[in-house]
Write a protein that holds these residues in place. Structure first.
Motif, PDB file in Angstrom:
ATOM      1  N   ILE A  53      96.526  49.915   7.380  1.00 20.15           N
ATOM      2  CA  ILE A  53      95.533  51.001   7.452  1.00 20.15           C
ATOM      3  C   ILE A  53      94.160  50.415   7.796  1.00 20.15           C
ATOM      4  CG2 ILE A  53      94.310  52.729   6.077  1.00 20.15           C
ATOM      5  CD1 ILE A  53      96.975  53.099   4.535  1.00 20.15           C
ATOM      6  N   LEU A  54      93.820  49.301   7.107  1.00 15.33           N
ATOM      7  CA  LEU A  54      92.506  48.694   7.354  1.00 15.33           C
ATOM      8  C   LEU A  54      92.427  48.126   8.772  1.00 15.33           C
ATOM      9  CD1 LEU A  54      92.087  46.966   3.890  1.00 15.33           C
ATOM     10  CD2 LEU A  54      90.781  48.894   4.745  1.00 15.33           C
ATOM     11  N   SER A  55      93.521  47.534   9.226  1.00 20.59           N
ATOM     12  CA  SER A  55      93.521  46.940  10.576  1.00 20.59           C
ATOM     13  C   SER A  55      93.292  48.013  11.634  1.00 20.59           C
ATOM     14  CB  SER A  55      94.864  46.255  10.864  1.00 20.59           C
ATOM     15  OG  SER A  55      95.101  45.300   9.901  1.00 20.59           O
ATOM     16  N   SER A  56      93.870  49.199  11.363  1.00 20.99           N
ATOM     17  CA  SER A  56      93.729  50.252  12.376  1.00 20.99           C
ATOM     18  C   SER A  56      92.286  50.800  12.433  1.00 20.99           C
ATOM     19  CB  SER A  56      94.736  51.371  12.120  1.00 20.99           C
ATOM     20  OG  SER A  56      94.574  51.845  10.817  1.00 20.99           O
ATOM     21  N   SER A  57      91.439  50.406  11.449  1.00 16.72           N
ATOM     22  CA  SER A  57      90.014  50.797  11.496  1.00 16.72           C
ATOM     23  C   SER A  57      89.215  49.899  12.433  1.00 16.72           C
ATOM     24  CB  SER A  57      89.387  50.690  10.110  1.00 16.72           C
ATOM     25  OG  SER A  57      90.042  51.533   9.232  1.00 16.72           O
ATOM     26  N   VAL A  58      89.813  48.790  12.792  1.00 16.23           N
ATOM     27  CA  VAL A  58      89.090  47.821  13.637  1.00 16.23           C
ATOM     28  C   VAL A  58      89.425  48.108  15.096  1.00 16.23           C
ATOM     29  CG1 VAL A  58      88.809  45.366  14.185  1.00 16.23           C
ATOM     30  CG2 VAL A  58      89.176  46.094  11.818  1.00 16.23           C
ATOM     31  N   PRO A  68      85.505  52.574  10.351  1.00 21.00           N
ATOM     32  CA  PRO A  68      86.575  53.426   9.797  1.00 21.00           C
ATOM     33  C   PRO A  68      86.332  54.892  10.059  1.00 21.00           C
ATOM     34  CG  PRO A  68      85.683  51.940   8.100  1.00 21.00           C
ATOM     35  CD  PRO A  68      84.823  51.811   9.306  1.00 21.00           C
ATOM     36  N   ALA A  69      85.069  55.322   9.963  1.00 17.69           N
ATOM     37  CA  ALA A  69      84.790  56.756  10.104  1.00 17.69           C
ATOM     38  C   ALA A  69      85.215  57.237  11.485  1.00 17.69           C
ATOM     39  CB  ALA A  69      83.306  57.002   9.876  1.00 17.69           C
ATOM     40  N   GLU A  70      84.926  56.404  12.474  1.00 18.52           N
ATOM     41  CA  GLU A  70      85.246  56.785  13.862  1.00 18.52           C
ATOM     42  C   GLU A  70      86.753  57.005  14.057  1.00 18.52           C
ATOM     43  OE1 GLU A  70      84.697  54.514  17.978  1.00 18.52           O
ATOM     44  OE2 GLU A  70      82.826  54.839  16.850  1.00 18.52           O
ATOM     45  N   HIS A  71      87.563  56.212  13.315  1.00 18.03           N
ATOM     46  CA  HIS A  71      89.023  56.351  13.456  1.00 18.03           C
ATOM     47  C   HIS A  71      89.626  57.309  12.442  1.00 18.03           C
ATOM     48  CE1 HIS A  71      88.189  52.527  15.523  1.00 18.03           C
ATOM     49  NE2 HIS A  71      89.126  52.981  16.365  1.00 18.03           N
ATOM     50  N   GLY A  72      88.724  58.021  11.773  1.00 20.31           N
ATOM     51  CA  GLY A  72      89.212  59.037  10.821  1.00 20.31           C
ATOM     52  C   GLY A  72      89.975  58.445   9.672  1.00 20.31           C
ATOM     53  N   ILE A  73      89.610  57.213   9.287  1.00 19.05           N
ATOM     54  CA  ILE A  73      90.362  56.584   8.198  1.00 19.05           C
ATOM     55  C   ILE A  73      89.660  56.847   6.882  1.00 19.05           C
ATOM     56  CG2 ILE A  73      91.157  54.374   7.251  1.00 19.05           C
ATOM     57  CD1 ILE A  73      92.372  54.108   9.872  1.00 19.05           C
ATOM     58  N   ASP A  74      90.417  57.348   5.927  1.00 13.78           N
ATOM     59  CA  ASP A  74      89.858  57.629   4.606  1.00 13.78           C
ATOM     60  C   ASP A  74      90.044  56.386   3.736  1.00 13.78           C
ATOM     61  OD1 ASP A  74      89.173  58.522   2.150  1.00 13.78           O
ATOM     62  OD2 ASP A  74      90.902  59.866   1.889  1.00 13.78           O
ATOM     63  N   LEU A  75      88.934  55.734   3.400  1.00 10.86           N
ATOM     64  CA  LEU A  75      89.022  54.479   2.640  1.00 10.86           C
ATOM     65  C   LEU A  75      89.201  54.713   1.145  1.00 10.86           C
ATOM     66  CD1 LEU A  75      86.382  52.277   4.456  1.00 10.86           C
ATOM     67  CD2 LEU A  75      88.850  52.253   4.719  1.00 10.86           C
ATOM     68  N   HIS A  76      89.414  55.973   0.797  1.00 13.69           N
ATOM     69  CA  HIS A  76      89.617  56.252  -0.639  1.00 13.69           C
ATOM     70  C   HIS A  76      91.034  56.714  -0.935  1.00 13.69           C
ATOM     71  CE1 HIS A  76      85.403  55.708  -1.368  1.00 13.69           C
ATOM     72  NE2 HIS A  76      85.139  56.493  -0.311  1.00 13.69           N
ATOM     73  N   GLN A  77      91.884  56.593   0.068  1.00 16.18           N
ATOM     74  CA  GLN A  77      93.247  57.052  -0.193  1.00 16.18           C
ATOM     75  C   GLN A  77      93.929  56.145  -1.236  1.00 16.18           C
ATOM     76  OE1 GLN A  77      95.914  56.359   3.284  1.00 16.18           O
ATOM     77  NE2 GLN A  77      93.986  56.056   4.363  1.00 16.18           N
ATOM     78  N   ARG A  78      95.000  56.703  -1.851  1.00 22.12           N
ATOM     79  CA  ARG A  78      95.612  56.084  -3.032  1.00 22.12           C
ATOM     80  C   ARG A  78      95.942  54.610  -2.800  1.00 22.12           C
ATOM     81  NH1 ARG A  78     100.207  54.258  -4.693  1.00 22.12           N
ATOM     82  NH2 ARG A  78     101.148  54.674  -2.671  1.00 22.12           N
ATOM     83  N   ILE A  79      96.580  54.370  -1.678  1.00 24.19           N
ATOM     84  CA  ILE A  79      97.081  53.020  -1.472  1.00 24.19           C
ATOM     85  C   ILE A  79      95.956  51.977  -1.406  1.00 24.19           C
ATOM     86  CG2 ILE A  79      97.196  53.077   1.061  1.00 24.19           C
ATOM     87  CD1 ILE A  79     100.068  51.861   0.550  1.00 24.19           C
ATOM     88  N   ALA A  94      73.260  37.800  19.828  1.00 24.88           N
ATOM     89  CA  ALA A  94      71.974  38.436  20.061  1.00 24.88           C
ATOM     90  C   ALA A  94      72.101  39.813  20.692  1.00 24.88           C
ATOM     91  CB  ALA A  94      71.130  37.522  20.959  1.00 24.88           C
ATOM     92  N   ILE A  95      73.114  39.975  21.536  1.00 25.90           N
ATOM     93  CA  ILE A  95      73.192  41.273  22.224  1.00 25.90           C
ATOM     94  C   ILE A  95      74.213  42.206  21.547  1.00 25.90           C
ATOM     95  CG2 ILE A  95      72.428  40.388  24.472  1.00 25.90           C
ATOM     96  CD1 ILE A  95      75.445  40.479  25.288  1.00 25.90           C
ATOM     97  N   ARG A  96      74.681  41.822  20.372  1.00 27.83           N
ATOM     98  CA  ARG A  96      75.674  42.680  19.682  1.00 27.83           C
ATOM     99  C   ARG A  96      74.982  43.795  18.921  1.00 27.83           C
ATOM    100  NH1 ARG A  96      78.820  38.433  16.483  1.00 27.83           N
ATOM    101  NH2 ARG A  96      79.178  36.998  18.215  1.00 27.83           N
ATOM    102  N   GLU A  97      75.603  44.951  18.921  1.00 28.32           N
ATOM    103  CA  GLU A  97      75.148  46.096  18.136  1.00 28.32           C
ATOM    104  C   GLU A  97      75.563  45.854  16.675  1.00 28.32           C
ATOM    105  OE1 GLU A  97      73.935  49.297  19.409  1.00 28.32           O
ATOM    106  OE2 GLU A  97      73.596  48.071  21.220  1.00 28.32           O
ATOM    107  N   PRO A  98      74.970  46.629  15.724  1.00 26.65           N
ATOM    108  CA  PRO A  98      75.507  46.563  14.343  1.00 26.65           C
ATOM    109  C   PRO A  98      76.976  47.027  14.373  1.00 26.65           C
ATOM    110  CG  PRO A  98      73.521  47.939  14.438  1.00 26.65           C
ATOM    111  CD  PRO A  98      73.836  47.548  15.836  1.00 26.65           C
ATOM    112  N   HIS A  99      77.777  46.574  13.524  1.00 27.11           N
ATOM    113  CA  HIS A  99      79.234  46.843  13.440  1.00 27.11           C
ATOM    114  C   HIS A  99      80.023  46.126  14.505  1.00 27.11           C
ATOM    115  CE1 HIS A  99      78.245  49.878  10.553  1.00 27.11           C
ATOM    116  NE2 HIS A  99      77.674  50.692  11.455  1.00 27.11           N
ATOM    117  N   GLU A 100      79.341  45.342  15.342  1.00 28.13           N
ATOM    118  CA  GLU A 100      80.090  44.588  16.366  1.00 28.13           C
ATOM    119  C   GLU A 100      80.127  43.121  15.962  1.00 28.13           C
ATOM    120  OE1 GLU A 100      79.156  47.272  20.330  1.00 28.13           O
ATOM    121  OE2 GLU A 100      78.317  45.253  20.180  1.00 28.13           O
ATOM    122  N   TYR A 101      81.330  42.517  16.039  1.00 27.72           N
ATOM    123  CA  TYR A 101      81.520  41.130  15.570  1.00 27.72           C
ATOM    124  C   TYR A 101      82.418  40.388  16.547  1.00 27.72           C
ATOM    125  CZ  TYR A 101      79.991  43.621  11.427  1.00 27.72           C
ATOM    126  OH  TYR A 101      79.320  44.437  10.590  1.00 27.72           O
TER     127      TYR A 101
END
Ligand code: ADP
Length: 492
Positions: free
Chosen positions: A48-53, A64-75, A143-150
């Motif tokens: 699930i976490l990998s699919s957020s990347v 995660p938000a962009e991929h509609g992943i709910d990080l509070h789900q049970r698992i 230097a030219i990376r946006e935030p959230h980009e790694y």
């Protein structure tokens, strides 16, 4: 070791082995299943976490938000997860993973670096860990990376094994304690059951112990269960009944034998005492000696009959068995009766070519007894006929007389040792009551039997049945045709 202990021990050892194997297999299967489920949950969380990347050629985005992943789900709540960038700084992490928590701190340290062994699930302290590293193939400069980009993202999921271990420990305790309770209960119930099942054996042993040496009236208790033990008791009781009958018969036989011997011995004693009372003439001594000789001969015959009856039961094989032709043998046997005072009444009508395998002296003795009785009990001048018949398997020799006959209720007893019919005793005809029992025993020893038909006042017929011996004619000495048929009367 008693049978109860042996059966109980065997049963308990077998039960223990079965319970141990069952519990061990059950524990291993459940443990493997729980471990697998545990690892699957970990793997799913990582997925699930990998699919957020979002991995692009020049960067990897954590969104995660962009991929509609709910990080509070049970698992995801059941695991601790950390997303770290290429510099080992946590980009994101689960709520449970805080630096202040001494338990999770080492885990956060671990999540800073990629550990190839954690590619599949791996153990780290009390944690079960899985990692995946997602990297951009050609990362653009920082230097030219946006935030959230790694350039790359390292996702680590970990789950404490404590709960699983507690569950497994409980399961382990259960698979030890439950079978132990079952085993102990079975030991108590099983022992009671075996004791109860074998109780009839103990009762039989007690009853047998209480019996005196030759007490054949003893009977073992028969349980109502109708099982093997009651069958054994019934069989054993049957055997005891037979032994009792045999024992009674022996006792009767011994008593009758002693009685039978006492009479001629008393006669001998009396004769000798009378002879010795005064001086006698030579003629008187001669007479006395003749009487003594007759008495001694009778006594000897009785003793021999008794010996035969006592022995024949033990060794029932005919001594000196010979194959003989009935016709031939009778030709000699007829001579045997020529000197008898009633030889004129005796007729032989032997028309058999049969071959039998017998001991000739025994056959002779047997027929002597039958013919002797017929002559003894029938009135002088009446005929006694000895005839024969044969079929494929049996030769029958009949001895027929026109005597007083035997009452039908007495016929079953006449082959018993010492039996003498009422009329025979009253008529004053001497006898020991041994002739027919000896004849009957001889018939059995020769593989045959004797039967009796009698009409009261008309006469009796005693039939001797002997098995036909199958043998090539050559072995028999003479062919059937060569044998003369014996059809003779002693008058002729
Ligand atoms: P025994 O003749 O010495 O008395 P046996 O054993 O030969 O003893 O016979 C047993 C009894 O059977 C006789 O006492 C007699 O009562 C009866 N019996 C045997 N043969 C005959 C016969 N041919 N006719 C009538 N009774 C017979």
């Amino acid at each position: 070791m008693t049978l109860v202990n042996r059966v109980s021990a065997f049963f308990l050892v077998a039960l223990a082995l079965a319970l141990i194997s069952y519990s061990a297999v059950f524990y291993v299967l459940v443990r493997n299943y729980l471990n697998r489920r545990f690892d699957e949950d970990l793997h799913n969380a990582l997925q699930i976490l990998s699919s957020s990347v979002e991995v692009e050629p020049d960067d990897a985005k954590w969104d995660p938000a962009e991929h509609g992943i709910d990080l509070h789900q049970r698992i995801l709540n059941e695991v601790i997860w950390v997303v770290a960038n290429e510099e080992g700084h946590a980009v994101d992490r689960s709520l449970l993973a805080t630096r202040q928590d001494p338990v999770t701190t080492p885990m956060l340290e671990y999540a800073r670096k990629y550990h190839p062994s954690a590619n599949g699930p791996a153990d780290f302290g009390n944690w079960r860990v899985m990692q995946v590293q997602l990297s951009a193939p050609n990362p653009k400069p920082m230097a030219i990376r946006e935030p959230h980009e790694y350039a790359s993202l390292l996702i680590t999921v970990a789950r404490p094994r404590g709960e699983l271990q507690t569950t497994l420990r409980r399961l382990g305790t259960l698979v030890i304690i439950l079978p132990a309770i079952v085993w102990l209960t079975s030991a108590v119930i099983g022992r009671w059951f075996v004791r109860h099942a074998l109780q009839p054996v103990r009762e039989m042993a007690d009853r047998a112990r209480s019996a005196t040496k030759a007490d054949f009236t003893l009977r073992l208790p028969v349980a109502d269960s109708r099982d093997e033990l009651s069958e054994l008791a019934i069989t054993f009781n049957g055997l005891l009944s037979q032994l009792q009958m045999e024992f009674d018969r022996q006792q009767r036989f011994t008593g009758d034998a002693a009685h039978q011997l006492r009479t001629p011995l008393s006669v001998l004693q009396g004769q000798i005492d009378v002879a010795l009372r005064r001086e006698r003439s030579g003629e008187e001594y001669q007479r006395t000696l003749h009487v003594l000789a007759d008495q001694t001969r009778e006594l000897r015959q009785t003793v021999e009959s008794l010996l035969f009856l006592a022995r024949a039961g033990a060794d029932s094989v005919a001594p000196n068995g010979q194959t003989l032709n009935v016709n031939q043998w009778f030709a000699d046997y007829v001579e045997h009766w020529k000197e008898h005072e009633r030889s004129a009444d005796l007729r032989f009508s032997i028309k058999s070519n049969g071959v039998v395998h017998v001991s000739p002296p025994l056959l002779s003795q047997l027929l002597d007894n039958l013919v002797g009785n017929a002559l003894k009990y029938s009135p002088s001048g009446s005929p006694v006929i000895v005839s024969s018949e044969e079929d494929d398997s049996w030769l029958r020799i009949d001895v027929e007389d026109r005597g007083p006959g035997i009452r039908s209720e007495e016929i079953p007893s006449i082959f018993e040792p010492f039996f003498r019919s009422e009329s025979a005793r009253r008529s004053g005809i001497t006898g020991t009551g041994l002739g027919l029992s000896v004849a009957n025993r001889i018939a059995a020893v020769l593989g045959g039997r004797i039967s009796c038909r009698s009409d009261l006042g008309q006469g009796s017929t005693f039939s001797l049945w002997l098995p036909i011996h199958r043998l090539s004619e050559a072995n028999c000495g003479k062919t059937a045709e060569q044998n003369t048929l014996i059809e003779s009367s002693m008058e002729a």
